[in-house]
Design a protein around this motif. Structure first.
Motif, PDB file in Angstrom:
ATOM      1  N   GLU A 138       0.829  -1.211   0.000  1.00  0.00           N
ATOM      2  CA  GLU A 138       0.000   0.000   0.000  1.00  0.00           C
ATOM      3  C   GLU A 138       0.861   1.258   0.000  1.00  0.00           C
ATOM      4  OE1 GLU A 138      -3.528   2.081   2.728  1.00  0.00           O
ATOM      5  OE2 GLU A 138      -2.902   0.011   3.089  1.00  0.00           O
ATOM      6  N   LYS A 139       1.980   1.213   0.700  1.00  0.00           N
ATOM      7  CA  LYS A 139       2.877   2.369   0.750  1.00  0.00           C
ATOM      8  C   LYS A 139       3.459   2.652  -0.625  1.00  0.00           C
ATOM      9  CE  LYS A 139       6.888   4.165   3.255  1.00  0.00           C
ATOM     10  NZ  LYS A 139       7.906   3.875   4.305  1.00  0.00           N
ATOM     11  N   GLU A 140       3.829   1.609  -1.354  1.00  0.00           N
ATOM     12  CA  GLU A 140       4.393   1.793  -2.699  1.00  0.00           C
ATOM     13  C   GLU A 140       3.348   2.319  -3.674  1.00  0.00           C
ATOM     14  OE1 GLU A 140       7.870  -1.620  -2.866  1.00  0.00           O
ATOM     15  OE2 GLU A 140       5.777  -2.195  -3.237  1.00  0.00           O
ATOM     16  N   LEU A 141       2.100   1.857  -3.542  1.00  0.00           N
ATOM     17  CA  LEU A 141       1.054   2.331  -4.433  1.00  0.00           C
ATOM     18  C   LEU A 141       0.723   3.808  -4.175  1.00  0.00           C
ATOM     19  CD1 LEU A 141      -1.410  -0.695  -4.456  1.00  0.00           C
ATOM     20  CD2 LEU A 141       0.154   0.025  -6.264  1.00  0.00           C
ATOM     21  N   LYS A 142       0.850   4.250  -2.937  1.00  0.00           N
ATOM     22  CA  LYS A 142       0.602   5.655  -2.627  1.00  0.00           C
ATOM     23  C   LYS A 142       1.620   6.555  -3.313  1.00  0.00           C
ATOM     24  CE  LYS A 142      -1.704   5.314   1.855  1.00  0.00           C
ATOM     25  NZ  LYS A 142      -1.615   5.641   3.300  1.00  0.00           N
ATOM     26  N   THR A 143       2.875   6.128  -3.316  1.00  0.00           N
ATOM     27  CA  THR A 143       3.917   6.952  -3.933  1.00  0.00           C
ATOM     28  C   THR A 143       3.867   6.890  -5.451  1.00  0.00           C
ATOM     29  OG1 THR A 143       5.468   5.093  -3.777  1.00  0.00           O
ATOM     30  CG2 THR A 143       5.421   6.664  -1.948  1.00  0.00           C
ATOM     31  N   ASP A 144       3.324   5.793  -6.030  1.00  0.00           N
ATOM     32  CA  ASP A 144       3.277   5.636  -7.483  1.00  0.00           C
ATOM     33  C   ASP A 144       2.274   6.565  -8.143  1.00  0.00           C
ATOM     34  OD1 ASP A 144       5.218   3.818  -7.365  1.00  0.00           O
ATOM     35  OD2 ASP A 144       3.955   2.052  -7.691  1.00  0.00           O
ATOM     36  N   GLY A 145       1.183   6.814  -7.527  1.00  0.00           N
ATOM     37  CA  GLY A 145       0.186   7.660  -8.185  1.00  0.00           C
ATOM     38  C   GLY A 145      -0.986   7.944  -7.300  1.00  0.00           C
ATOM     39  N   SER A 146      -0.809   7.683  -6.023  1.00  0.00           N
ATOM     40  CA  SER A 146      -1.851   7.932  -5.045  1.00  0.00           C
ATOM     41  C   SER A 146      -3.116   7.175  -5.414  1.00  0.00           C
ATOM     42  CB  SER A 146      -2.090   9.436  -4.911  1.00  0.00           C
ATOM     43  OG  SER A 146      -2.972   9.696  -3.841  1.00  0.00           O
TER      44      SER A 146
ATOM     45  N   SER B 143      -1.617 -21.593 -13.863  1.00  0.00           N
ATOM     46  CA  SER B 143      -3.068 -21.558 -14.072  1.00  0.00           C
ATOM     47  C   SER B 143      -3.547 -20.316 -14.803  1.00  0.00           C
ATOM     48  CB  SER B 143      -3.785 -21.651 -12.717  1.00  0.00           C
ATOM     49  OG  SER B 143      -3.425 -20.547 -11.897  1.00  0.00           O
ATOM     50  N   GLY B 144      -2.735 -19.254 -14.827  1.00  0.00           N
ATOM     51  CA  GLY B 144      -3.166 -18.006 -15.448  1.00  0.00           C
ATOM     52  C   GLY B 144      -4.078 -17.170 -14.574  1.00  0.00           C
ATOM     53  N   VAL B 145      -4.162 -17.496 -13.284  1.00  0.00           N
ATOM     54  CA  VAL B 145      -4.993 -16.728 -12.356  1.00  0.00           C
ATOM     55  C   VAL B 145      -4.347 -15.361 -12.126  1.00  0.00           C
ATOM     56  CG1 VAL B 145      -5.952 -16.634 -10.025  1.00  0.00           C
ATOM     57  CG2 VAL B 145      -5.863 -18.805 -11.264  1.00  0.00           C
ATOM     58  N   VAL B 146      -5.169 -14.308 -12.168  1.00  0.00           N
ATOM     59  CA  VAL B 146      -4.690 -12.931 -12.035  1.00  0.00           C
ATOM     60  C   VAL B 146      -5.036 -12.399 -10.657  1.00  0.00           C
ATOM     61  CG1 VAL B 146      -4.807 -10.591 -12.969  1.00  0.00           C
ATOM     62  CG2 VAL B 146      -5.024 -12.562 -14.496  1.00  0.00           C
ATOM     63  N   ALA B 147      -4.050 -11.792 -10.001  1.00  0.00           N
ATOM     64  CA  ALA B 147      -4.267 -11.100  -8.730  1.00  0.00           C
ATOM     65  C   ALA B 147      -4.017  -9.614  -8.951  1.00  0.00           C
ATOM     66  CB  ALA B 147      -3.336 -11.639  -7.648  1.00  0.00           C
ATOM     67  N   VAL B 148      -4.956  -8.782  -8.490  1.00  0.00           N
ATOM     68  CA  VAL B 148      -4.872  -7.329  -8.688  1.00  0.00           C
ATOM     69  C   VAL B 148      -4.994  -6.645  -7.342  1.00  0.00           C
ATOM     70  CG1 VAL B 148      -5.916  -5.308  -9.788  1.00  0.00           C
ATOM     71  CG2 VAL B 148      -5.864  -7.495 -11.002  1.00  0.00           C
ATOM     72  N   ARG B 149      -4.116  -5.687  -7.093  1.00  0.00           N
ATOM     73  CA  ARG B 149      -4.211  -4.853  -5.899  1.00  0.00           C
ATOM     74  C   ARG B 149      -4.478  -3.420  -6.355  1.00  0.00           C
ATOM     75  NH1 ARG B 149       0.181  -5.785  -1.486  1.00  0.00           N
ATOM     76  NH2 ARG B 149      -1.284  -7.489  -1.089  1.00  0.00           N
ATOM     77  N   TRP B 150      -5.612  -2.872  -5.900  1.00  0.00           N
ATOM     78  CA  TRP B 150      -6.037  -1.528  -6.315  1.00  0.00           C
ATOM     79  C   TRP B 150      -6.143  -0.644  -5.093  1.00  0.00           C
ATOM     80  CZ3 TRP B 150     -11.469   0.558  -6.493  1.00  0.00           C
ATOM     81  CH2 TRP B 150     -11.537   1.762  -7.181  1.00  0.00           C
TER      82      TRP B 150
ATOM     83  N   PHE C 139      -2.606   0.851  -9.132  1.00  0.00           N
ATOM     84  CA  PHE C 139      -2.855  -0.580  -9.009  1.00  0.00           C
ATOM     85  C   PHE C 139      -1.649  -1.369  -9.479  1.00  0.00           C
ATOM     86  CE2 PHE C 139      -4.492   0.844 -13.103  1.00  0.00           C
ATOM     87  CZ  PHE C 139      -3.886  -0.030 -13.992  1.00  0.00           C
ATOM     88  N   ASP C 140      -1.613  -2.614  -9.097  1.00  0.00           N
ATOM     89  CA  ASP C 140      -0.570  -3.544  -9.513  1.00  0.00           C
ATOM     90  C   ASP C 140      -1.214  -4.913  -9.714  1.00  0.00           C
ATOM     91  OD1 ASP C 140       1.929  -4.524 -10.161  1.00  0.00           O
ATOM     92  OD2 ASP C 140       2.436  -5.012  -8.076  1.00  0.00           O
ATOM     93  N   HIS C 141      -0.595  -5.750 -10.540  1.00  0.00           N
ATOM     94  CA  HIS C 141      -1.172  -7.071 -10.778  1.00  0.00           C
ATOM     95  C   HIS C 141      -0.058  -8.094 -10.951  1.00  0.00           C
ATOM     96  CE1 HIS C 141      -0.234  -5.912 -14.925  1.00  0.00           C
ATOM     97  NE2 HIS C 141      -0.324  -7.203 -15.242  1.00  0.00           N
ATOM     98  N   ALA C 142      -0.409  -9.348 -10.721  1.00  0.00           N
ATOM     99  CA  ALA C 142       0.519 -10.463 -10.892  1.00  0.00           C
ATOM    100  C   ALA C 142      -0.268 -11.655 -11.428  1.00  0.00           C
ATOM    101  CB  ALA C 142       1.179 -10.820  -9.563  1.00  0.00           C
ATOM    102  N   ILE C 143       0.410 -12.511 -12.206  1.00  0.00           N
ATOM    103  CA  ILE C 143      -0.236 -13.659 -12.853  1.00  0.00           C
ATOM    104  C   ILE C 143       0.431 -14.941 -12.391  1.00  0.00           C
ATOM    105  CG2 ILE C 143      -0.803 -14.749 -15.048  1.00  0.00           C
ATOM    106  CD1 ILE C 143      -0.728 -12.010 -16.351  1.00  0.00           C
ATOM    107  N   GLU C 144      -0.377 -15.897 -11.973  1.00  0.00           N
ATOM    108  CA  GLU C 144       0.127 -17.219 -11.601  1.00  0.00           C
ATOM    109  C   GLU C 144       0.437 -17.993 -12.880  1.00  0.00           C
ATOM    110  OE1 GLU C 144       0.582 -20.971  -9.516  1.00  0.00           O
ATOM    111  OE2 GLU C 144      -0.860 -20.646 -11.090  1.00  0.00           O
ATOM    112  N   VAL C 145       1.660 -18.429 -13.040  1.00  0.00           N
ATOM    113  CA  VAL C 145       2.141 -18.940 -14.329  1.00  0.00           C
ATOM    114  C   VAL C 145       1.387 -20.195 -14.755  1.00  0.00           C
ATOM    115  CG1 VAL C 145       4.144 -19.818 -15.578  1.00  0.00           C
ATOM    116  CG2 VAL C 145       4.413 -17.974 -13.898  1.00  0.00           C
TER     117      VAL C 145
END
Length: 425
Positions: free
Chosen positions: A196-204, A216-223, A208-214
Motif C-alpha cells: 500500500e505504501k508503494e502504491l501511494k507513492t506511485d500515483g496515489s 493456471s493463469g490466475v490474475v491477482a490485482v491490488r487496487w 494498481f498492480d497485478h501479478a499472474i500465476e504462471v
C-alpha cells in the motif's frame, strides 16, 4: 400479514383492528392451532442416523425446495454469500455475526444470480471436517453452492474475501467455472504485489498492480482507492482500465480515479444475494413460534415468493408487458389466489346498501366470478354436465347450458356453479 403490519398477530382478528382479508378466511383459534401443530416429519419413524443432521425436523421441506430450485434456468453470473435469518431464541445452530443488521440468527449459505433469483441455499449447522482436496472450509462452501451449475459452459461465480483462495479458483477453473472475488493478503502466496505504501507513492488514489500465476493463469490485482483491495480472477484482469468518480475530502471536489476492469466486474455482479435478502425483508410477516425450525420455514416461504416475483419480472421484460407489478402487488395477488376469493362484478342491486353488506343483509352483487388468474391459469378445468340448465357465464351469451366447470364450481359463485356454453379452458 406481511403487507399489513399489526402490533400483534391477534390484532388482525380483534374487533377494533380487524383485517377482513385475514379474519374472513380463517378463524383465529383455528390458525393458532394449525400453526402450533405444524410438523414436517414423523418423529416416531426417524432413525438415529438421520438425527445426526441438526435440521432433521425440517429436512424434508428443505430438501424439496432445493430440488425445485435445481429446475430453474441458471444465469451466467451468480454470487455466493451469507444470508441471516433473524432469531434470538435457543438453538444449537444459532449464530452471532457482528456486522449484520440482525446479529443473532440462523446463517445460510446461498447463491443467487445478478437479478437476485436464488438458485441454491444451505443452512449452516457448524464447522464440518476439512476434505482431502486441500480446500479450506470456506472454499468448500463455494464448491457446494456451485454443484448445480452446468459444467463446461463458462459460467462465472463471484464471492468475497471470506471464501476466496488460490486453490478454490484453480478447482473451479478445472470445471470451466470462472471466478472473481476479493481475497485476503495471506491467501496470495506466490503472487508478489506492491504494498500500500508503494502504491501511494506511485500515483496515489487509483494506482494498481497485478501479478499472474504462471501455471493456471490466475490474475491477482491490488487496487488503491481509500485503501487497498485485493482481487483474484480466472478470466478478467486489469484491462480495459476505466475511470470512476470519487469525492476528494481534502479539496472538497469530485475527481476521476483509474479503475481496473476486474473491480468494475466484481461491483456489477456481486450483489445478487444482497438484493435477494433486501427484497425478502420488505414484506416479511412477523410471526413467532416456540420451535426454532419454524422460523426457517417461514423465511423460506418469503424466499420463494421473491424468487417467483423476480422470475415474473424477468419474463414481463422479455415479453414487453407493461406495467410490471411491484412486489407488494404480486404478493397480495398471490395470497388472494391461495385463498381462492371471488371478484364482485357490477353495481349493487340497491344503491342504499354499502359495497360490503352487513351481517344479515340480503343485498348481493349482480354476479361473482373467480379471479382472472384462476380462470385463465390453464390448469385442471374439467367440464361436466349438471342436472339443470343455467345461464351461460360468457360475456354476451344469453343461452342456457348444462355444461359447467368442475374447478370453478368449488368457488363461491353467488350460489351457482360456473356454467359455460363453450369449453374455452
Amino acid at each position: 400479514m406481511g403487507l399489513v403490519q399489526a402490533y400483534s398477530l391477534r390484532a388482525l382478528w380483534a374487533e377494533e383492528t380487524r383485517y377482513d382479508k385475514v379474519a374472513d378466511h380463517m378463524a383465529r383459534n383455528r390458525y393458532e392451532k394449525l400453526a402450533s401443530h405444524i410438523h414436517f416429519t414423523d418423529n416416531s419413524t426417524v432413525m438415529e442416523e438421520e438425527k445426526k443432521n441438526k435440521l432433521w425436523k425440517i429436512a424434508p421441506w428443505l430438501d424439496g425446495l432445493k430440488t425445485s430450485l435445481t429446475k430453474l434456468p441458471q444465469e451466467e453470473f451468480s454470487a455466493v454469500d451469507e444470508i441471516m435469518i433473524p432469531f434470538k431464541g435457543r438453538s444449537d445452530i444459532k449464530q452471532f455475526m457482528r456486522n449484520k443488521p440482525h446479529k443473532w440468527g440462523f446463517k445460510m449459505w446461498g447463491r443467487a444470480g445478478a437479478s437476485g433469483i436464488l438458485y441454491e441455499f444451505d443452512v449452516y449447522q457448524g464447522a464440518s471436517v476439512t476434505s482431502d482436496d486441500g480446500l479450506s472450509k470456506s472454499s468448500q462452501v463455494v464448491i457446494k453452492m456451485t454443484s448445480n451449475i452446468p459444467l463446461g459452459l463458462n459460467f462465472k461465480v463471484f464471492a468475497d474475501n471470506f471464501f476466496s483462495s488460490l486453490p478454490l479458483v484453480k478447482t473451479l477453473q478445472s470445471k470451466r467455472i470462472f471466478y472473481v472475488g476479493t481475497v485476503r493478503v495471506n491467501r496470495l502466496k506466490g503472487l508478489e504485489l506492491k504494498s500500500e505504501k508503494e502504491l501511494k507513492t506511485d500515483g496515489s488514489r487509483g494506482a494498481f498492480d497485478h501479478a499472474i500465476e504462471v501455471n493456471s493463469g490466475v490474475v491477482a490485482v491490488r487496487w488503491y482507492d481509500n485503501r487497498t483491495v485485493d482481487l483474484l480472477s480466472s478470466y478478467i484482469g486489469v484491462e480495459p482500465v476505466t475511470e470512476v468518480q470519487r469525492y476528494e475530502k481534502k479539496n472538497k471536489r469530485i475527481i476521476k480515479v483509474s479503475c481496473p476492469a476486474i473491480v468494475k466486474e466484481y461491483n456489477k455482479f456481486m450483489g445478487g444475494i444482497d438484493l435477494h435478502d433486501m427484497l425478502t425483508a420488505l414484506y416479511r410477516f412477523p410471526l413467532k413460534a416456540k420451535r426454532w425450525y419454524v422460523y426457517i420455514f417461514y423465511y423460506t416461504i418469503h424466499m420463494m415468493v421473491v424468487n417467483a416475483w423476480l422470475r415474473y419480472r424477468k419474463h414481463a421484460q422479455l415479453l414487453q408487458v407493461k406495467p410490471v407489478m411491484k412486489l407488494a402487488v404480486f404478493q397480495a395477488r398471490l395470497a388472494s389466489q391461495l385463498v381462492l376469493p371471488t371478484v364482485t362484478v357490477g353495481r349493487p342491486r340497491s344503491l342504499s346498501v354499502s359495497p360490503r353488506p352487513t351481517p344479515g343483509s340480503t343485498a348481493q352483487y349482480r354476479r361473482k366470478v373467480p379471479p382472472r388468474e384462476t380462470r385463465l391459469d390453464g390448469l385442471y378445468h374439467p367440464q361436466e354436465y349438471g342436472s339443470t340448465r343455467n345461464r351461460c357465464k360468457l360475456n354476451g351469451c344469453d343461452s342456457l347450458t348444462y355444461v359447467k366447470c368442475r374447478k370453478c364450481d368449488s368457488l363461491p359463485y353467488n350460489g351457482r356453479p360456473a356454467y359455460l356454453h363453450f369449453w374455452r379452458f
